[in-house]
Write an enzyme that holds these catalytic residues in place. Structure first.
Site, PDB file in Angstrom:
ATOM      1  N   CYS A  10       0.836  -1.207   0.000  1.00 16.21           N
ATOM      2  CA  CYS A  10       0.000   0.000   0.000  1.00 16.21           C
ATOM      3  C   CYS A  10       0.869   1.256   0.000  1.00 16.21           C
ATOM      4  O   CYS A  10       0.524   2.265  -0.635  1.00 16.21           O
ATOM      5  CB  CYS A  10      -0.932   0.011   1.204  1.00 16.21           C
ATOM      6  SG  CYS A  10      -2.376  -1.061   1.046  1.00 16.21           S
ATOM      7  N   HIS A  49      -6.258  -2.533  -1.582  1.00 14.46           N
ATOM      8  CA  HIS A  49      -5.730  -3.613  -0.749  1.00 14.46           C
ATOM      9  C   HIS A  49      -6.711  -4.774  -0.652  1.00 14.46           C
ATOM     10  O   HIS A  49      -7.835  -4.618  -0.154  1.00 14.46           O
ATOM     11  CB  HIS A  49      -5.426  -3.093   0.663  1.00 14.46           C
ATOM     12  CG  HIS A  49      -4.807  -4.144   1.542  1.00 14.46           C
ATOM     13  ND1 HIS A  49      -3.456  -4.250   1.730  1.00 14.46           N
ATOM     14  CD2 HIS A  49      -5.373  -5.150   2.255  1.00 14.46           C
ATOM     15  CE1 HIS A  49      -3.215  -5.283   2.530  1.00 14.46           C
ATOM     16  NE2 HIS A  49      -4.360  -5.844   2.861  1.00 14.46           N
ATOM     17  N   GLY A  94       3.791 -19.940   0.527  1.00 12.95           N
ATOM     18  CA  GLY A  94       4.908 -19.009   0.417  1.00 12.95           C
ATOM     19  C   GLY A  94       4.520 -17.552   0.439  1.00 12.95           C
ATOM     20  O   GLY A  94       5.378 -16.684   0.255  1.00 12.95           O
ATOM     21  N   HIS A  99      -0.862  -8.336   0.724  1.00  7.67           N
ATOM     22  CA  HIS A  99      -1.505  -7.479  -0.272  1.00  7.67           C
ATOM     23  C   HIS A  99      -1.295  -8.245  -1.570  1.00  7.67           C
ATOM     24  O   HIS A  99      -0.136  -8.434  -1.989  1.00  7.67           O
ATOM     25  CB  HIS A  99      -0.828  -6.104  -0.303  1.00  7.67           C
ATOM     26  CG  HIS A  99      -1.403  -5.126  -1.283  1.00  7.67           C
ATOM     27  ND1 HIS A  99      -1.631  -3.803  -0.955  1.00  7.67           N
ATOM     28  CD2 HIS A  99      -1.751  -5.243  -2.587  1.00  7.67           C
ATOM     29  CE1 HIS A  99      -2.108  -3.154  -2.007  1.00  7.67           C
ATOM     30  NE2 HIS A  99      -2.183  -4.020  -3.022  1.00  7.67           N
ATOM     31  N   HIS A 101      -0.435 -10.052  -4.834  1.00 10.63           N
ATOM     32  CA  HIS A 101       0.545  -9.674  -5.864  1.00 10.63           C
ATOM     33  C   HIS A 101       0.793 -10.869  -6.764  1.00 10.63           C
ATOM     34  O   HIS A 101       0.926 -11.999  -6.294  1.00 10.63           O
ATOM     35  CB  HIS A 101       1.857  -9.201  -5.234  1.00 10.63           C
ATOM     36  CG  HIS A 101       2.386 -10.110  -4.169  1.00 10.63           C
ATOM     37  ND1 HIS A 101       1.863 -10.120  -2.887  1.00 10.63           N
ATOM     38  CD2 HIS A 101       3.354 -11.053  -4.191  1.00 10.63           C
ATOM     39  CE1 HIS A 101       2.503 -11.032  -2.174  1.00 10.63           C
ATOM     40  NE2 HIS A 101       3.410 -11.627  -2.940  1.00 10.63           N
ATOM     41  N   HIS A 103       3.488 -12.591  -9.197  1.00 10.74           N
ATOM     42  CA  HIS A 103       4.911 -12.591  -9.571  1.00 10.74           C
ATOM     43  C   HIS A 103       4.995 -12.830 -11.075  1.00 10.74           C
ATOM     44  O   HIS A 103       4.558 -13.888 -11.556  1.00 10.74           O
ATOM     45  CB  HIS A 103       5.649 -13.733  -8.875  1.00 10.74           C
ATOM     46  CG  HIS A 103       5.750 -13.634  -7.385  1.00 10.74           C
ATOM     47  ND1 HIS A 103       6.908 -13.248  -6.735  1.00 10.74           N
ATOM     48  CD2 HIS A 103       4.838 -13.889  -6.407  1.00 10.74           C
ATOM     49  CE1 HIS A 103       6.712 -13.286  -5.421  1.00 10.74           C
ATOM     50  NE2 HIS A 103       5.468 -13.676  -5.198  1.00 10.74           N
TER      51      HIS A 103
HETATM   52  P1  DGP Z   1       5.311 -13.635  -1.527  1.00 14.40           P
HETATM   53  O1  DGP Z   1       6.346 -14.450  -0.810  1.00 14.40           O
HETATM   54  O2  DGP Z   1       4.593 -14.389  -2.643  1.00 14.40           O
HETATM   55  O3  DGP Z   1       4.357 -12.981  -0.572  1.00 14.40           O
HETATM   56  O4  DGP Z   1       6.117 -12.491  -2.254  1.00 14.40           O
HETATM   57  C1  DGP Z   1       6.507 -11.316  -1.605  1.00 14.40           C
HETATM   58  C2  DGP Z   1       7.598 -10.728  -2.431  1.00 14.40           C
HETATM   59  O5  DGP Z   1       7.760  -9.394  -2.032  1.00 14.40           O
HETATM   60  C3  DGP Z   1       8.959 -11.407  -2.272  1.00 14.40           C
HETATM   61  O6  DGP Z   1       9.306 -12.088  -3.477  1.00 14.40           O
HETATM   62  C4  DGP Z   1       9.917 -10.292  -1.982  1.00 14.40           C
HETATM   63  C5  DGP Z   1       9.093  -9.032  -2.246  1.00 14.40           C
HETATM   64  N1  DGP Z   1       9.434  -7.959  -1.338  1.00 14.40           N
HETATM   65  C6  DGP Z   1       9.422  -8.015   0.012  1.00 14.40           C
HETATM   66  N2  DGP Z   1       9.781  -6.812   0.516  1.00 14.40           N
HETATM   67  C7  DGP Z   1       9.999  -6.002  -0.564  1.00 14.40           C
HETATM   68  C8  DGP Z   1      10.386  -4.644  -0.688  1.00 14.40           C
HETATM   69  O7  DGP Z   1      10.614  -3.916   0.283  1.00 14.40           O
HETATM   70  N3  DGP Z   1      10.514  -4.160  -1.946  1.00 14.40           N
HETATM   71  C9  DGP Z   1      10.275  -4.932  -3.059  1.00 14.40           C
HETATM   72  N4  DGP Z   1      10.450  -4.353  -4.260  1.00 14.40           N
HETATM   73  N5  DGP Z   1       9.898  -6.209  -2.964  1.00 14.40           N
HETATM   74  C10 DGP Z   1       9.766  -6.734  -1.730  1.00 14.40           C
END
Ligand code: DGP
Length: 115
Positions: A10, A49, A94, A99, A101, A103
């Protein structure tokens, strides 16, 4: 809807924390994953969100469509349109940021080892 002010993604959406935005549309933004697992590893998130993809689909199919369209756009720009789109749902799968997302992974021949 009340926004969880502690939600990292967010804050990226609001611009109160910096991140490298690589694309956006009306209801979604895309930014690079901090811990890339492939040459292209971009996260696509709805501006609003929702905790996970099923909740998003039920509440706002339009926002889910924008998330998917933006994933496709990023992949066309960065990976010749060939990519994997993953929504981890729940800690056992995992998910670590609650929020929703997607990949977007690509830029190389991907293996298949989700374990
Ligand atoms: P998941 O494990 O599917 O919830 O993916 C979360 C992803 O978020 C993980 O691959 C790393 C990414 N991530 C965590 N913190 C940050 C951050 O501060 N900045 C960015 N750009 N990505 C982040």
């Amino acid at each position: 809807m009340s926004l969880p002010i502690e939600c990292l993604f967010c804050k990226f959406v609001a611009g109160t924390l910096p991140t490298e935005i690589v694309g956006q549309n009306e209801r979604a933004i895309a930014f690079r994953d901090i811990n890339p697992q492939a040459p292209v590893h971009v996260l696509v998130v709805p501006r609003e969100h929702y905790a996970d993809v099923a909740t998003l689909a039920a509440a706002s199919p339009e926002a889910l469509a924008d998330v998917i369209a933006l994933a496709q756009e990023v992949a066309l720009n960065e990976a010749d349109g060939e990519y994997r789109l993953i929504f981890n749902s729940g800690p056992l799968a995992g998910q670590s940021v609650f929020h929703v997302h997607g990949h977007v992974l690509g830029g190389k021949k991907l293996g298949w080892n989700p374990a």
